[in-house]
Design a protein around this motif. Structure first.
Motif, PDB file in Angstrom:
ATOM      1  N   ALA A 186     -71.425  46.103 -25.719  1.00  0.00           N
ATOM      2  CA  ALA A 186     -72.502  45.890 -26.688  1.00  0.00           C
ATOM      3  C   ALA A 186     -73.234  47.179 -27.050  1.00  0.00           C
ATOM      4  CB  ALA A 186     -73.487  44.852 -26.157  1.00  0.00           C
ATOM      5  N   LEU A 187     -73.421  48.069 -26.083  1.00  0.00           N
ATOM      6  CA  LEU A 187     -74.183  49.293 -26.317  1.00  0.00           C
ATOM      7  C   LEU A 187     -73.322  50.546 -26.139  1.00  0.00           C
ATOM      8  CD1 LEU A 187     -77.442  48.156 -24.540  1.00  0.00           C
ATOM      9  CD2 LEU A 187     -76.962  48.178 -26.986  1.00  0.00           C
ATOM     10  N   ASP A 188     -72.014  50.368 -26.287  1.00  0.00           N
ATOM     11  CA  ASP A 188     -71.068  51.483 -26.259  1.00  0.00           C
ATOM     12  C   ASP A 188     -71.219  52.337 -25.001  1.00  0.00           C
ATOM     13  OD1 ASP A 188     -68.971  52.911 -27.212  1.00  0.00           O
ATOM     14  OD2 ASP A 188     -70.109  54.100 -28.648  1.00  0.00           O
ATOM     15  N   PRO A 189     -70.988  51.751 -23.812  1.00  0.00           N
ATOM     16  CA  PRO A 189     -71.203  52.495 -22.564  1.00  0.00           C
ATOM     17  C   PRO A 189     -70.161  53.598 -22.375  1.00  0.00           C
ATOM     18  CG  PRO A 189     -70.135  50.418 -22.096  1.00  0.00           C
ATOM     19  CD  PRO A 189     -70.466  50.398 -23.571  1.00  0.00           C
ATOM     20  N   LYS A 190     -70.538  54.590 -21.559  1.00  0.00           N
ATOM     21  CA  LYS A 190     -69.617  55.675 -21.247  1.00  0.00           C
ATOM     22  C   LYS A 190     -68.638  55.283 -20.146  1.00  0.00           C
ATOM     23  CE  LYS A 190     -73.070  59.207 -22.366  1.00  0.00           C
ATOM     24  NZ  LYS A 190     -73.886  60.317 -21.803  1.00  0.00           N
ATOM     25  N   LEU A 191     -69.064  54.361 -19.267  1.00  0.00           N
ATOM     26  CA  LEU A 191     -68.236  53.935 -18.137  1.00  0.00           C
ATOM     27  C   LEU A 191     -68.103  52.423 -18.148  1.00  0.00           C
ATOM     28  CD1 LEU A 191     -66.784  54.553 -15.409  1.00  0.00           C
ATOM     29  CD2 LEU A 191     -69.003  54.207 -14.304  1.00  0.00           C
ATOM     30  N   LEU A 192     -66.868  51.948 -18.072  1.00  0.00           N
ATOM     31  CA  LEU A 192     -66.592  50.514 -18.024  1.00  0.00           C
ATOM     32  C   LEU A 192     -65.867  50.211 -16.718  1.00  0.00           C
ATOM     33  CD1 LEU A 192     -66.718  47.838 -19.640  1.00  0.00           C
ATOM     34  CD2 LEU A 192     -64.480  48.405 -20.570  1.00  0.00           C
ATOM     35  N   ILE A 193     -66.458  49.335 -15.905  1.00  0.00           N
ATOM     36  CA  ILE A 193     -65.864  48.946 -14.630  1.00  0.00           C
ATOM     37  C   ILE A 193     -65.305  47.532 -14.784  1.00  0.00           C
ATOM     38  CG2 ILE A 193     -66.279  48.547 -12.176  1.00  0.00           C
ATOM     39  CD1 ILE A 193     -68.691  50.458 -12.428  1.00  0.00           C
ATOM     40  N   ALA A 194     -64.027  47.369 -14.514  1.00  0.00           N
ATOM     41  CA  ALA A 194     -63.364  46.062 -14.635  1.00  0.00           C
ATOM     42  C   ALA A 194     -62.859  45.639 -13.257  1.00  0.00           C
ATOM     43  CB  ALA A 194     -62.212  46.146 -15.630  1.00  0.00           C
ATOM     44  N   ASP A 195     -63.458  44.590 -12.701  1.00  0.00           N
ATOM     45  CA  ASP A 195     -63.125  44.142 -11.349  1.00  0.00           C
ATOM     46  C   ASP A 195     -62.201  42.929 -11.419  1.00  0.00           C
ATOM     47  OD1 ASP A 195     -62.984  43.628  -8.680  1.00  0.00           O
ATOM     48  OD2 ASP A 195     -65.082  43.108  -8.396  1.00  0.00           O
ATOM     49  N   GLU A 196     -60.901  43.153 -11.296  1.00  0.00           N
ATOM     50  CA  GLU A 196     -59.877  42.087 -11.338  1.00  0.00           C
ATOM     51  C   GLU A 196     -60.067  41.187 -12.567  1.00  0.00           C
ATOM     52  OE1 GLU A 196     -57.428  41.785  -9.193  1.00  0.00           O
ATOM     53  OE2 GLU A 196     -58.037  42.497  -7.222  1.00  0.00           O
ATOM     54  N   PRO A 197     -60.194  41.741 -13.785  1.00  0.00           N
ATOM     55  CA  PRO A 197     -60.537  40.910 -14.941  1.00  0.00           C
ATOM     56  C   PRO A 197     -59.411  40.026 -15.450  1.00  0.00           C
ATOM     57  CG  PRO A 197     -60.088  43.127 -15.677  1.00  0.00           C
ATOM     58  CD  PRO A 197     -60.009  43.156 -14.169  1.00  0.00           C
TER      59      PRO A 197
END
Length: 544
Positions: free
Chosen positions: A173-184
């Motif tokens: 939504a706010l264009d983050p620099k870091l995206l963490i995906a936990d077993e998505p």
């Protein structure tokens, strides 16, 4: 890419465990970094420290877990020393997380549009009209159909894949620099999984975000990873490029994980050929009707349409398909948890479909089931011994004889017979699934049904349970019906299988025929969507 300044750098992070069991630290001396525009996959079994690592970055650790040393540097600032107010400003705006189970992560009392809007409201002073436009743009970006309508929907009204896309939209939504995906993608069908993985790859390129992707699925790793970190017991045992780790791993633990990945055997000899038919299903039909309400019209769903198949003694018969294909409804009909509208279900010489209540109770022992979730399948208040002996005792077996048999069965499923006095909470997921298998075998069934029974397990535990099922099948001459959406697992354990779509069988045959030369477009779609399908899984290593 090595010259690019990392978005995130973890230095010597250690998080002690409050109660020391087999180890002192949940995470010990951890070092890793995530760079812009790359996907770093963190792999390892349950308990390796993957999720603790991600929660420590987001400031979501439970209070009993506190880092004792180390730094988590994000944008030059140590997240561990930041006041909670400052960390809260970063969450959602510059760093975001996609959780494993979207149904639990989303609030059931608010529409999905309201939940995306909340992220924007918390961090931006944006007019309502602009927020609305941003929500719809995000939903289009993650390829959700009819965003206007879906934004007004509640989580329970969406499919699993759609809910996961909403979680991704919230994270972006706010264009983050870091995206963490936990077993998505763990609980998703193979085609939905492929769509989510492709979406994440596209979004990485578009937003140049760094992605920390946590998984135990090496097919997913082969599909999206730029670099890989392998964790065991809270420590990093190996890290490197995707090519190095997947094809030339050096650490014995990494090698053991890769060797445990399910694969199609080189020689396929279908069992059960020429043997008596144990399970016969003919023209099974089941329809559900949702009554009309003030807001919705009546709806008729043909969950199972005229399904027929035979399973011979001693073979493993696979049922493959996506969620909503009718697999679970068919199985529930086979064991009479629900009654089919029509058709014949014959186990041995008994027509299960026409049995009355008293007769059905007497024959229920002939077919037993091992469910998907080993945590929810066992009563936490009862000991393992009482769980396994409950069925036989209901059929008149004396307590002493039933307990003796329970000890024998625990030995067969490779558990200590003395654990009959322990409770389910004292066992790992793989051990609990073994207890579920022992409970099913206690009834001496003719047919054993495994409903996604290994989908929630780590790859090494999965390998052990699959081998256990195969050994038990061969030792006891059991007929096994195996339901799965994991094509690699189906190829490894099944002899014959059917592929289901929208309640119908669209293809059937031996594993070699269906997976080697698929005829139906839907089967071809499933095989094409399999993550990491182009990765040639090593079968041995020189220094193993």
């Amino acid at each position: 890419m090595t010259d690019i300044e990392p978005i995130l750098r973890i230095e010597n992070l250690s998080i002690p465990l409050p109660v020391h069991g087999d180890r002192q630290y949940a995470v010990e001396k951890l070092n890793l970094e995530v760079r812009p525009g790359e996907t770093l996959c963190v792999v390892g079994e349950s308990g390796s420290g993957k999720s603790v690592t991600s929660f420590s970055m987001m400031g979501l650790l439970p209070r009993i877990l506190k880092p004792s040393e180390g730094k988590i540097l994000f944008g030059g600032r140590d997240l561990l020393s930041l006041p909670e107010r400052d960390r809260r400003r970063l969450r959602g705006s510059q760093m975001a997380m996609i959780f494993q189970e979207p149904m639990s992560a989303l609030n059931p009392c608010y529409t999905v549009g309201e939940q995306i809007e909340e992220v924007i409201q918390r961090h931006r002073n944006m007019p309502a009209a602009d927020r609305r436009a941003r929500i719809l743009n995000l939903m289009e970006e993650v390829r959700l159909p009819n965003p206007e309508q879906l934004a007004r929907s509640y989580p329970h009204q969406l499919s699993g894949g759609q809910r996961q896309r909403i979680m991704i939209a919230m994270a972006l939504a706010l264009d983050p620099k870091l995206l963490i995906a936990d077993e998505p993608t763990t609980a998703l069908d193979v085609t939905t999984q492929a769509q989510i993985l492709n979406l994440i790859k596209e979004l990485k390129k578009k937003h140049n975000a760094g992605i920390l992707f946590i998984t135990h699925d090496f097919g997913v790793v082969a599909e999206i990873a730029d670099r890989i970190v392998v964790m065991q017991h809270g420590r990093v045992v190996e890290q490197g490029s995707a090519d190095e780790i997947l094809n030339r791993p050096k650490h014995p633990y990494t090698q053991s994980l890769i060797l445990a990945v399910p694969r199609k055997p080189d020689v396929v000899e279908a069992r059960g050929v020429g043997k008596p038919v144990t399970l016969r299903a003919e023209n099974i039909c089941k329809t559900f009707v949702t009554p009309a309400t003030m807001f919705k019209k009546a709806r008729t769903v043909h969950a199972v349409k005229d399904v027929s198949f035979l399973v011979n003694e001693g073979e493993t018969f696979g049922i493959v398909g996506e969620s909503g294909s009718g697999k679970t409804t068919l199985v529930r009909c086979l064991i009479r948890l629900i009654d089919p509208d029509s058709g014949v279900i014959r186990i041995g010489d008994v027509d299960f479909a026409t049995l009355k209540t008293s007769e059905l109770r007497r024959h229920r022992k002939d077919v037993q089931i091992v469910f998907q979730d080993p945590y929810g399948s066992l009563n936490p208040r009862r000991t393992v011994g009482s769980i396994i002996t409950e069925g036989p005792r209901n059929f008149g077996v004396p307590k002493a004889d039933a307990m003796k048999k329970a000890r024998e069965l625990l030995k067969i499923v490779r558990l200590d017979p003395d654990c009959v006095d322990r409770y389910p909470v004292q066992f790992s997921g793989g051990q609990r699934q073994r207890i579920c298998i022992a409970r099913a075998l206690a009834m001496e069934p003719k047919v054993l049904i495994a409903d996604e029974s290994v989908s929630a397990l780590d790859v090494s535990v999965q390998k052990e349970v699959l081998k256990l099922l195969a050994d038990i099948r061969d030792e006891f001459g059991l007929t096994v019906v195996f339901i799965t959406h994991d094509l690699r697992v189906a190829a490894q354990i099944c002899d014959h299988l059917i592929v289901m779509k929208d309640g119908e069988i669209v293809e059937r045959g031996t594993v070699e025929a269906v997976f080697g030369t698929p005829q139906h477009p839907y089967t071809k779609t499933l095989l094409a969507a399999e993550p990491g399908k182009d990765w040639v899984i090593p079968t041995e290593f020189e220094n193993a």
